[in-house]
Design a protein around this motif. Sequence first.
Motif, PDB file in Angstrom:
ATOM      1  N   UNK A 129       0.828  -1.200   0.000  1.00 49.88           N
ATOM      2  CA  UNK A 129       0.000   0.000   0.000  1.00 49.88           C
ATOM      3  C   UNK A 129       0.871   1.262   0.000  1.00 49.88           C
ATOM      4  N   UNK A 130       0.383   2.310  -0.677  1.00 45.58           N
ATOM      5  CA  UNK A 130       1.086   3.594  -0.653  1.00 45.58           C
ATOM      6  C   UNK A 130       0.850   4.322   0.664  1.00 45.58           C
ATOM      7  N   UNK A 131      -0.120   3.850   1.458  1.00 47.66           N
ATOM      8  CA  UNK A 131      -0.390   4.472   2.753  1.00 47.66           C
ATOM      9  C   UNK A 131       0.588   3.907   3.781  1.00 47.66           C
ATOM     10  N   UNK A 132       1.421   4.770   4.323  1.00 47.67           N
ATOM     11  CA  UNK A 132       2.521   4.347   5.190  1.00 47.67           C
ATOM     12  C   UNK A 132       2.005   3.627   6.431  1.00 47.67           C
ATOM     13  N   UNK A 133       0.927   4.110   7.039  1.00 46.56           N
ATOM     14  CA  UNK A 133       0.415   3.470   8.254  1.00 46.56           C
ATOM     15  C   UNK A 133      -0.079   2.053   7.961  1.00 46.56           C
ATOM     16  N   UNK A 134      -0.811   1.885   6.879  1.00 47.53           N
ATOM     17  CA  UNK A 134      -1.312   0.553   6.527  1.00 47.53           C
ATOM     18  C   UNK A 134      -0.162  -0.407   6.260  1.00 47.53           C
ATOM     19  N   UNK A 135       0.818   0.037   5.476  1.00 49.36           N
ATOM     20  CA  UNK A 135       1.967  -0.817   5.159  1.00 49.36           C
ATOM     21  C   UNK A 135       2.767  -1.150   6.410  1.00 49.36           C
ATOM     22  N   UNK A 136       2.902  -0.201   7.326  1.00 42.52           N
ATOM     23  CA  UNK A 136       3.712  -0.419   8.522  1.00 42.52           C
ATOM     24  C   UNK A 136       3.043  -1.372   9.505  1.00 42.52           C
ATOM     25  N   UNK A 164       1.036  -3.829   8.584  1.00 46.06           N
ATOM     26  CA  UNK A 164       1.208  -5.142   7.956  1.00 46.06           C
ATOM     27  C   UNK A 164       2.645  -5.631   8.114  1.00 46.06           C
ATOM     28  N   UNK A 165       3.612  -4.714   7.982  1.00 53.47           N
ATOM     29  CA  UNK A 165       5.028  -5.077   8.109  1.00 53.47           C
ATOM     30  C   UNK A 165       5.330  -5.598   9.506  1.00 53.47           C
ATOM     31  N   UNK A 166       4.746  -4.971  10.526  1.00 53.85           N
ATOM     32  CA  UNK A 166       4.965  -5.437  11.898  1.00 53.85           C
ATOM     33  C   UNK A 166       4.447  -6.851  12.082  1.00 53.85           C
ATOM     34  N   UNK A 167       3.247  -7.129  11.582  1.00 52.83           N
ATOM     35  CA  UNK A 167       2.659  -8.458  11.736  1.00 52.83           C
ATOM     36  C   UNK A 167       3.498  -9.509  11.020  1.00 52.83           C
ATOM     37  N   UNK A 168       3.895  -9.231   9.782  1.00 53.64           N
ATOM     38  CA  UNK A 168       4.687 -10.203   9.022  1.00 53.64           C
ATOM     39  C   UNK A 168       6.067 -10.402   9.649  1.00 53.64           C
ATOM     40  N   UNK A 169       6.642  -9.340  10.211  1.00 53.23           N
ATOM     41  CA  UNK A 169       7.936  -9.489  10.897  1.00 53.23           C
ATOM     42  C   UNK A 169       7.804 -10.415  12.102  1.00 53.23           C
ATOM     43  N   UNK A 170       6.688 -10.314  12.815  1.00 55.01           N
ATOM     44  CA  UNK A 170       6.466 -11.211  13.954  1.00 55.01           C
ATOM     45  C   UNK A 170       6.214 -12.646  13.510  1.00 55.01           C
ATOM     46  N   UNK A 171       5.731 -12.827  12.295  1.00 57.41           N
ATOM     47  CA  UNK A 171       5.524 -14.174  11.757  1.00 57.41           C
ATOM     48  C   UNK A 171       6.815 -14.773  11.190  1.00 57.41           C
ATOM     49  N   UNK A 172       7.749 -13.910  10.781  1.00 58.87           N
ATOM     50  CA  UNK A 172       8.962 -14.361  10.090  1.00 58.87           C
ATOM     51  C   UNK A 172      10.053 -14.738  11.088  1.00 58.87           C
ATOM     52  N   UNK A 173      10.062 -15.990  11.500  1.00 54.96           N
ATOM     53  CA  UNK A 173      11.107 -16.457  12.430  1.00 54.96           C
ATOM     54  C   UNK A 173      12.323 -16.981  11.679  1.00 54.96           C
ATOM     55  N   UNK A 174      12.270 -16.972  10.357  1.00 55.46           N
ATOM     56  CA  UNK A 174      13.399 -17.435   9.554  1.00 55.46           C
ATOM     57  C   UNK A 174      14.527 -16.403   9.532  1.00 55.46           C
ATOM     58  N   UNK A 175      14.168 -15.122   9.482  1.00 55.01           N
ATOM     59  CA  UNK A 175      15.193 -14.084   9.367  1.00 55.01           C
ATOM     60  C   UNK A 175      15.173 -13.077  10.506  1.00 55.01           C
ATOM     61  N   UNK A 176      14.207 -13.153  11.401  1.00 52.30           N
ATOM     62  CA  UNK A 176      14.077 -12.156  12.470  1.00 52.30           C
ATOM     63  C   UNK A 176      13.998 -12.847  13.824  1.00 52.30           C
ATOM     64  N   UNK A 177      14.828 -12.392  14.744  1.00 55.38           N
ATOM     65  CA  UNK A 177      14.773 -12.899  16.113  1.00 55.38           C
ATOM     66  C   UNK A 177      13.950 -11.973  17.011  1.00 55.38           C
ATOM     67  N   UNK A 217       9.997   1.287  10.511  1.00 60.13           N
ATOM     68  CA  UNK A 217       9.753   2.059   9.296  1.00 60.13           C
ATOM     69  C   UNK A 217      10.708   1.657   8.181  1.00 60.13           C
ATOM     70  N   UNK A 218      11.881   1.163   8.579  1.00 58.74           N
ATOM     71  CA  UNK A 218      12.868   0.683   7.603  1.00 58.74           C
ATOM     72  C   UNK A 218      13.847  -0.251   8.315  1.00 58.74           C
TER      73      UNK A 218
END
Length: 584
Positions: A280-287, A289-302, A312-313
Amino acid sequence: MKSYIYVNTVSLDKRENYGITYQARKELHKAVRKVLATSAKILRGPFADTFSTVDVEDHECATWLLLRKSQSGDRAARLQAVQEMSETHHWHDYQYRIIAQACDLRTLIGLARSKESDLRFFLPPPPLPSLKEDSSIEEELRQLLASLPQTELDACIQYFTSLALSESSQSLAAQKGGLWCFGGNGLPYAESFGEVPSATVEMFCLEALVKHSEISTHCDKIEANGGLQLLQRLYQLHKDCPKIQRNIMRIIGNMALNEHLHSTIVRSGWVSILAEAMKSHRIMEASHAARTLANLDRETIQEKYQDGVYVLHPQYRTSQPIKADVLFIHGLMGAAFKTWRQQDSEQVLTEKILEDEARYTTCWPKTWLARDCPALRIISVEYDTSLSDWRTRCPVERKSIAFRSNELLRKLRAAGVGDRPVIWVSHSMGGLLVKKMLLEASKKPEMSTLINNTRGIIFYSVPHHGSHLAEYSVNIRYLLFPSLEVKELSKDSPALKTLQDDFLEFAKDKNFQVLNFVETLPTYIGSMIKLHVVPVESADLGIGDLIPVDVDHLNICKPKKKDAFLYQRTLQFICETLAKDLEN
């Protein structure tokens, strides 16, 4: 591995099966059997095997090889496979669908967190169960909230939960519940303080559910009682209401902190929704979603990102080494994104170009700083604040700076803050929180890395010696009951003086680099109050440069444009303070 092929039903009467349709169907089934046989051979055989015995096109081999590689026991091979999949844009639809149907949870989440991934990698969410007879989404949301334990919650959340359950109509909820916001967005601008935002029963219940989802056992209850599907229905229903969607994302993001719920979240179809929101071009919506996916991604994120902590980046997987962290802490009435937007102008508002980041950004740390310093992890924090308690019905006193600092410190350590060099960027009361957090961390041996890795602090109009706001809150009837946060900003506050004296000595001892900005113009709060919120003498920490800027309190952290002095001086401080760390 099982594969399912769905075709239209046909008549059993052989007389109807002659002709070109019949022949085409036979050929289709032959092709399907060939694909299934090929996939079975490739997935079952050793990865290094040749395919001389397999009758299949080369480009089809690549699809199955990548799928097999993504399930390798070698982590590096898995990451490489996901990257190659995400960079592939010449496949046919059926090849994307093969990956979507056959990939595992790890691969799917990796694709969702890869910037170039095609959305055809993600199957649509499964059909949602029908609503119960004579029921509505509003009623089922209330039932979900009612099913959750009322234990392990602070008194305020118990109060608001019971209040949400007692509301019997949307109009009554809008009248009584529209004044609340648990999550920290609150009223993002002081100018809008006099406005009463509208609310619905759904929003009221969602805000209570956000707090419930911060407790692991309550997340289990939400999942067991069909919450993932109900929230998905509500999300799709309110595509035109970003605030409702953000609260739903917050709940899913909190649930994703619990690894035993990951497979259920994925199976319920949330990854495809999150992958689309990430683009999404909307920063709040994308951010969100990014937080949720980061919490799901245990392959690359501790690290784990708790509610109110937003990266934000970088928001996607990246090969760019991250060498330092920059943290943004907003102030009174602020928010994680809008506090750090570019300064508004009449031209921007009239031309409606808010979606064009080249001309206007709703969050300059994400748009400008991330581009200028790609080796930084940029985090923005959100917490709720208030100017006045005149609307508050909660029987418990609001949270103090000391309480908030410990709460934020715990969340930031969970996000790995302190493991790398750190620069803190704060506005208004946020600077007092930073000072309190660092002092508290210095007393805890397990927090020593956070202190040792703190390189510098930027203060945008931080009232180190108090603010006139507290005095106005008492004297002006517009703010009859100043909030605890405002009371703590009083110039005669003993706690504020102790904080200043202790931190100044501490900062000198640790040789922190400091940059202070201060407003020189008065700020309009509503239509009745005009005041200089933080005078120059109050913004002087006692160390570091003190730079007056001809803006008001709200715009001291909002540069007019990228080449404006306010941003360029901030960028210069970050680059110079982290110069050695960024070189290594």
